[in-house]
Design a protein around this motif. Structure first.
Motif, PDB file in Angstrom:
ATOM      1  N   ALA A 134     -42.285  27.444  30.950  1.00 55.93           N
ATOM      2  CA  ALA A 134     -42.492  27.638  32.375  1.00 55.93           C
ATOM      3  C   ALA A 134     -42.806  26.288  32.991  1.00 55.93           C
ATOM      4  O   ALA A 134     -43.370  25.413  32.333  1.00 55.93           O
ATOM      5  CB  ALA A 134     -43.652  28.585  32.615  1.00 55.93           C
ATOM      6  N   VAL A 135     -42.402  26.096  34.242  1.00 55.62           N
ATOM      7  CA  VAL A 135     -42.743  24.864  34.947  1.00 55.62           C
ATOM      8  C   VAL A 135     -43.421  25.227  36.267  1.00 55.62           C
ATOM      9  O   VAL A 135     -42.931  26.065  37.021  1.00 55.62           O
ATOM     10  CB  VAL A 135     -41.513  23.978  35.225  1.00 55.62           C
ATOM     11  N   ILE A 136     -44.557  24.578  36.499  1.00 52.52           N
ATOM     12  CA  ILE A 136     -45.310  24.762  37.735  1.00 52.52           C
ATOM     13  C   ILE A 136     -45.261  23.450  38.505  1.00 52.52           C
ATOM     14  O   ILE A 136     -45.361  22.378  37.891  1.00 52.52           O
ATOM     15  CB  ILE A 136     -46.796  25.070  37.424  1.00 52.52           C
TER      16      ILE A 136
ATOM     17  N   GLY B  34     -44.195  17.890  37.966  1.00 48.70           N
ATOM     18  CA  GLY B  34     -44.246  19.231  37.379  1.00 48.70           C
ATOM     19  C   GLY B  34     -45.050  19.282  36.097  1.00 48.70           C
ATOM     20  O   GLY B  34     -45.229  18.270  35.406  1.00 48.70           O
ATOM     21  N   LEU B  35     -45.534  20.472  35.799  1.00 46.74           N
ATOM     22  CA  LEU B  35     -46.314  20.705  34.587  1.00 46.74           C
ATOM     23  C   LEU B  35     -45.620  21.831  33.822  1.00 46.74           C
ATOM     24  O   LEU B  35     -45.440  22.924  34.344  1.00 46.74           O
ATOM     25  CB  LEU B  35     -47.715  21.101  35.029  1.00 46.74           C
TER      26      LEU B  35
ATOM     27  N   MET C  76     -48.571  23.880  24.281  1.00 49.90           N
ATOM     28  CA  MET C  76     -48.329  22.483  24.622  1.00 49.90           C
ATOM     29  C   MET C  76     -48.093  22.340  26.121  1.00 49.90           C
ATOM     30  O   MET C  76     -47.484  23.199  26.744  1.00 49.90           O
ATOM     31  CB  MET C  76     -47.140  21.922  23.841  1.00 49.90           C
ATOM     32  N   ILE C  77     -48.630  21.246  26.673  1.00 48.83           N
ATOM     33  CA  ILE C  77     -48.420  20.938  28.084  1.00 48.83           C
ATOM     34  C   ILE C  77     -47.500  19.728  28.153  1.00 48.83           C
ATOM     35  O   ILE C  77     -47.707  18.743  27.446  1.00 48.83           O
ATOM     36  CB  ILE C  77     -49.755  20.569  28.776  1.00 48.83           C
ATOM     37  N   GLY C  78     -46.472  19.829  28.976  1.00 47.88           N
ATOM     38  CA  GLY C  78     -45.595  18.688  29.208  1.00 47.88           C
ATOM     39  C   GLY C  78     -45.651  18.325  30.677  1.00 47.88           C
ATOM     40  O   GLY C  78     -46.002  19.152  31.514  1.00 47.88           O
ATOM     41  N   LEU C  79     -45.315  17.091  30.978  1.00 45.46           N
ATOM     42  CA  LEU C  79     -45.269  16.680  32.377  1.00 45.46           C
ATOM     43  C   LEU C  79     -43.861  16.214  32.714  1.00 45.46           C
ATOM     44  O   LEU C  79     -43.114  15.761  31.837  1.00 45.46           O
ATOM     45  CB  LEU C  79     -46.258  15.542  32.648  1.00 45.46           C
ATOM     46  N   MET C  80     -43.473  16.334  33.964  1.00 44.86           N
ATOM     47  CA  MET C  80     -42.203  15.767  34.421  1.00 44.86           C
ATOM     48  C   MET C  80     -42.423  15.179  35.802  1.00 44.86           C
ATOM     49  O   MET C  80     -43.121  15.755  36.626  1.00 44.86           O
ATOM     50  CB  MET C  80     -41.080  16.812  34.398  1.00 44.86           C
TER      51      MET C  80
END
Lengths: 282, 795
Positions: free
Chosen positions: B486-488, B497-498, B598-602
């Motif tokens: 999912a992206v928030i 984005g997270l 896991m948390i990713g950033l964009m």
């Protein structure tokens, strides 16, 4: 009037929870929204300077959520508290032609309040319609395609063409619009009035625009796929789906399928319409 | 054993007893802990006895209750801390970790932090699925809130016994998996939806090992401004404690001691009172009011009352702020009359928050709570010294040295790490013909762990707050496919984005805890990378069996090692986490289940790429290396074949491929990306077809023939269903194919061109042989209705 002079009361109580995105939608278009807790209108437990009066606003907005937990019937408690405290102010607000809107739980509150569909007066004593439990028996969050069927009465959708399809998501457990009036004839006659008086604003449709489409296109089982309604004057408007969630294209479920598209989302015109209405009339 | 002579009633208008530890023998010490149900061992009781001897007095019952709670596995991690410190706590990483208290707080951009936590609510959910899962959501949301951040997403990895388990196979006193599943999902639905936080990701897994002990893990992510980050500790002496939110009751008494023991046949009866009750409509205004007063700078410290209640919170907040505390127990608002002081002190009733404020700000804080109709009372003072005192109408009934109280025991218990013999030959079986392969794919698509989880996530509001830009479903709105993550987009004025993903494959972990955990880490990362983000932090929830049994603890040790090895290689910090042990019932332990979030950033959410196929004519590539590592695979389980070789992770290769994907996503070269996980290539390509409602024509002949595997051709069922890690399918427009191939070569990422997107069904060939040709509607029907047909078809 300029957009920034358009004052929007985003009304909340415990359990209201779509207020931020509703606020953001008005703010992005240059209007002046304010979060107002029900107690600030009631004048209860407030300090000096915290009280508000409805007459200071042009738009009264009931955001979505689960006001008071929706434990009795969706929207029932919020409506009862409003009726007990500011009923007359609300009637005057509507009769002055100011705009009242509600999405999802907001729509449920308005039906419980008796300001929608409100066949024969501005605010009727007992609700004349109900938003009943979905046919699926559970809360569902899913994309819904809405056909704009209003011929011009509703001031909240003047920027949409008649027959236009909009992808605006739904998320509710109690959204099945019904007119329970004892007999089939009476009910049929009331539905007929809704059509004749141009009170129906949105109907659920499939990708071909068919407004007889069944589940999942019609997420709750509403008769005639009714998704949104207006009052006789056209200034009071409620709908189950959430236009505030698709202000931008990037919250559409399929926006990444076509990267070179408009950045506006399908819900934006609802806010543009009502702001323009206030700017032109007040 | 009669121990009544060891208890002495005090002359108060409420029941408080002095416990004469000084006169108790070792056997009597044990009898006391059993009679009071405080869960301390005889050694621990001995330590308590010695401590009070030094203080020249015997303790009150409320003091023993407080110690039992503070020293439980759940509160002080006494069995697990050693292993986590050894493996992954404090991995050096460039990410700017602001702090790690109730939840991890990490830098999001120059002005903002994100806050992340993941917890288990396993035992309560086994007894009361609806209330247990709801309070699980409530607890983790409070953990994020009390760091001063706005909760923006809930994540829920869930694990149940098979829905079609025959009634006779369910142990006595245990609820049927179908009942637990329905209750847990409804609890998350009704709680999460009511508080207005979107439930955006998670997983639902079925394994017979969860029949006696389901796992309900719940995560939450929040966002806040850096200057609003608030500590879970007091500022210093002179401050005032205010308790706000729900009232205190008998629900949740001994909740943490209950979480720190195995489930048994009489748990249903005996432990019912340990399950807390949630109230989302108290929580929702609590969120608003706490954030409002924090933003106004009225708070010096804030901490939620979770497992451990008033006892742990008042003590820990004070000690961490270098102070002590005095609490007036008779001022605590109660749900019912007649609670003994010790019950008030250790109750884990939900929806409660403690704030520490300066005397001048008390009125302002109480006014904000009142505005939101949140009950709040002044209950005590922060004082000099390092003791916590509890008074009943002025009478001291608890007076504990905070350092002794909070310094729970720490053990390095005996553990035995298993030796996995990966060379055991596979169970042999004949290659399948076309009909059998097609039938296998369709069965797997409908199988509970692979099929669409739409019946679950549609009942969660995953869009409230209007910032979910990539949802659990992607592709065509009315016939979507699965999303990898999912992206928030958390902020109004930034496109940053997270991305959030949660994963673990218990079938791998039960065979090989080390490789299984490594695979869970990599799969979570693949999800983040596939969606277009870069991995940024990890949170874990480690669900294992009884740590007093060496083999269980050995599995735990292996999992910690794997997390550490992966985190160090990729320099991804483990910023918060939770350990849940004693997940055992009369039918044994749960499979080792290290849930990884896991948390990713964009930098720009507009660079996200989803898994649904986009356009006819586009080229399909397979990235990564396919090997014969079939242990724990969905295909082998379907064939009832056994294999001890679980997919490994080649960390260097994993890095090369993920960096290539990230770069291609950033350049906008990819139309679709999907990682290969359960069910391998055949399932992944089917899911891509379903989401885009379009087919492909691919040839798998050359799979496995690149790199060092050259020479030994893989069987076609291995090519189709192997679950080797570090693999992705990508869809590329023809005109970008050269650029993509160049990028992959530059990153030394192995790839194979498989075929093209076409406007018909899924067609897979191996050289000249057609292995499958199935219309997309058929794939869609199997996959989309899998869960519903199991629910409707079972007993």
């Amino acid at each position: 009037m300029k957009a920034e002079q358009v004052k929007v009361c985003i009304l909340r109580m415990e359990g209201t929870n779509c207020e931020q995105e509703t606020y953001d939608a008005f703010k992005r278009l240059g209007a002046s929204p304010e979060f107002v807790h029900l107690k600030q209108l009631e004048g209860r437990d407030t300090n000096e300077g915290e009280n508000r009066s409805l007459e200071d606003f042009h738009i009264l907005m009931f955001p979505g959520g689960f006001s008071a937990g929706d434990y009795i019937r969706a929207g029932a408690i919020f409506a009862a508290r409003l009726k007990a405290s500011i009923k007359d102010d609300m009637v005057k607000f509507i009769e002055d032609g100011k705009a009242v809107g509600g999405f999802c739980n907001g729509f449920q509150i308005m039906v419980e309040l008796g300001i929608l569909p409100a066949f024969d007066s501005t605010m009727i004593e007992h609700p004349d319609a109900v938003l009943h439990a979905n046919d699926s028996g559970t809360f569902e969050c899913r994309p819904t395609l809405l056909k704009h069927v209003n011929k011009g009465k509703c001031v909240w959708t003047t920027k949409l063409d008649e027959g236009e399809l909009r992808l605006i998501p739904s998320a509710h457990a109690e959204g099945k619009f019904m007119l329970p009036h004892g007999s089939q004839e009476k009910e049929d006659a009331l539905y007929q009035r809704l059509f004749d008086e141009d009170r129906i604003v949105f109907r659920y449709a499939d990708t071909e625009g068919d407004t007889d489409a069944a589940y999942p296109f019609n997420p709750n089982g509403s008769r005639f796929n009714i998704a949104g309604l207006t009052n006789d004057k056209g200034n009071v408007f409620g709908m189950m789906p959430h236009p505030e969630r698709v202000f931008f294209r990037n919250t559409h479920p399929d926006w990444l399928r076509n990267r070179i598209g408009p950045s506006e989302g399908d819900g934006r015109s609802v806010f543009e319409s009502v702001i323009e209405y206030v700017m032109e009339n007040f | 054993m009669d121990i009544s002579h060891l208890f002495e009633d005090l002359e108060l208008d409420t029941p408080v007893r002095r416990v004469l530890l000084s006169k108790a023998t070792d056997d009597e010490l044990m009898a006391i802990t059993e009679a009071m149900a405080i869960g301390l061992s005889v050694d621990e009781m001995q330590r308590v006895k010695d401590h009070f001897k030094e203080e020249n007095r015997d303790p009150f019952d409320i003091e023993l209750e407080a110690l039992g709670q503070a020293w439980s596995e759940h509160c002080c991690y006494k069995s697990s801390k050693y292993f986590m410190k050894k493996s992954f706590i404090g991995v050096e990483a460039p990410q700017n970790l602001v702090l790690g208290e109730d939840a991890g707080v990490v830098e999001f951009d120059d002005e903002h932090v994100y806050c992340v936590g993941l917890e288990s609510h396993n035992h309560p959910s086994a007894i009361g699925p609806y209330g247990g899962s709801a309070t699980g959501v409530g607890g983790i949301v409070r953990d994020v809130l009390c760091m001063g951040s706005q909760p923006i997403a809930v994540i829920d990895p869930l694990f149940f016994g098979p829905l079609d388990t025959p009634i006779g196979d369910v142990p006595d006193g245990t609820n049927h998996p179908k009942f637990i599943y329905s209750g847990v999902v409804a609890g998350i639905r009704d709680y999460g939806n009511r508080i207005g936080i979107p439930t955006v990701a998670g997983m639902v897994n079925f394994h017979p090992g969860y029949t006696g002990n389901p796992l309900v893990n719940v995560g939450c992510v929040g966002i806040g401004r850096k200057e609003h980050v608030i500590h879970s500790r007091v500022g210093g002496p002179g401050e005032i404690y205010i308790l706000a939110g729900g009232r205190t009751g008998r629900d949740g008494i001994h909740g943490v001691t209950f979480a720190s023991a195995d489930l048994s046949a009489d748990s249903e009866e005996k432990d019912r009172g340990s399950v807390q009750l949630g109230d989302p409509i108290t929580k929702e205004p609590l969120i608003h009011s706490c954030l409002e007063m924090n933003e106004k700078g009225l708070l010096r410290g804030m901490k939620d009352l979770g497992g451990g209640g008033l006892s742990c919170v008042s003590g820990e907040m004070a000690l961490d702020g270098g102070a002590g505390a005095v609490i007036h127990l008779d001022r605590i608002p109660l749900k019912e009359k007649g609670l003994a002081p010790w019950e008030i002190w250790v109750s884990e009733s939900q929806e409660r928050m403690m704030v520490s404020v300066l005397p001048k700000d008390v009125d302002a804080v109480l006014h904000i709570f009142k505005k939101w109709d949140v009950e709040a009372v002044v209950i005590g003072d922060v004082v000099e010294g390092k003791r916590v005192k509890a008074l009943w109408k002025g009478e001291t009934i608890l007076d504990l040295d905070l350092e002794f109280f909070t310094a729970g025991p720490e053990y390095c218990r005996i553990y035995e790490s298993r030796k996995v013999d990966r060379s055991v030959p596979d169970t042999p079986f004949e290659q399948l013909d076309r009909t059998e392969l097609e039938g296998t794919l369709l069965s797997l698509l409908a199988s509970p762990n692979i099929c669409s989880k739409e019946p679950v996530f549609r009942t969660y509001d995953h869009e409230v707050r209007g910032r979910t830009v990539v949802k659990p479903a992607v592709g065509l709105p009315f016939t979507p496919g699965p999303s990898d993550a999912a992206v928030i987009k958390p902020l109004e004025d930034s496109n940053k984005g997270l991305a959030i993903s949660a994963d673990v494959n218990p079938y791998f972990c039960e065979i090989d805890p080390y490789r299984g955990t490594l695979s869970a880490m990599e799969e979570s990362m693949r999800n983040i990378v596939a969606i277009g983000a870069y991995p940024h932090s990890v949170t874990d929830c480690l669900n294992f069996g009884n740590p007093e049994k060496p083999d269980r603890l050995g599995d735990f040790e292996q999992a910690c090692e794997a997390i550490g090895d992966f985190a160090k290689h990729f320099t991804i910090p483990v910023v918060s986490g939770n350990v849940s042990l004693y997940n055992e019932s009369d039918i044994g332990k749960v499979p080792p289940t290290p849930t990884i979030m896991m948390i990713g950033l964009m930098d720009d959410v507009h660079n996200a790429t989803t898994s649904d196929l986009k356009k006819e004519g586009n080229i399909i590539y397979l990235l990564g290396r396919t090997s014969e590592e079939m242990g724990g695979s969905a295909f082998y389980r379907h064939m009832e074949a056994e294999c001890s070789c679980v997919p490994n992770v080649d960390l260097d290769l994993s890095q090369k491929i993920s960096e290539a994907i990230f770069e291609m996503n950033l350049e906008g070269q990819l139309s679709a990306v999907h990682d290969l996980s359960e069910g391998g290539l055949a399932i992944a390509i089917s899911e891509m077809c379903i989401g885009g409602h379009i087919g492909v024509d691919i040839n798998i002949r050359r799979i496995g023939s690149f790199s060092e595997d050259e020479g030994i051709p893989l069987r076609n069922d291995v090519k189709l269903f192997s679950e080797s890690n570090s693999r992705y399918l990508i869809e590329v427009p023809v005109q970008l194919a050269l650029k993509v191939e160049d990028c992959l070569s530059r990153h030394e990422a192995p790839y194979e061109k498989l075929g093209t997107v076409r406007d018909e069904g899924l067609r897979i060939t191996d050289g000249e042989d057609v292995l499958m040709d199935i219309p997309v509607e058929v794939l869609d029907h199997q996959w989309r209705n899998g869960l519903t047909s199991i629910m409707e078809g079972s007993e």
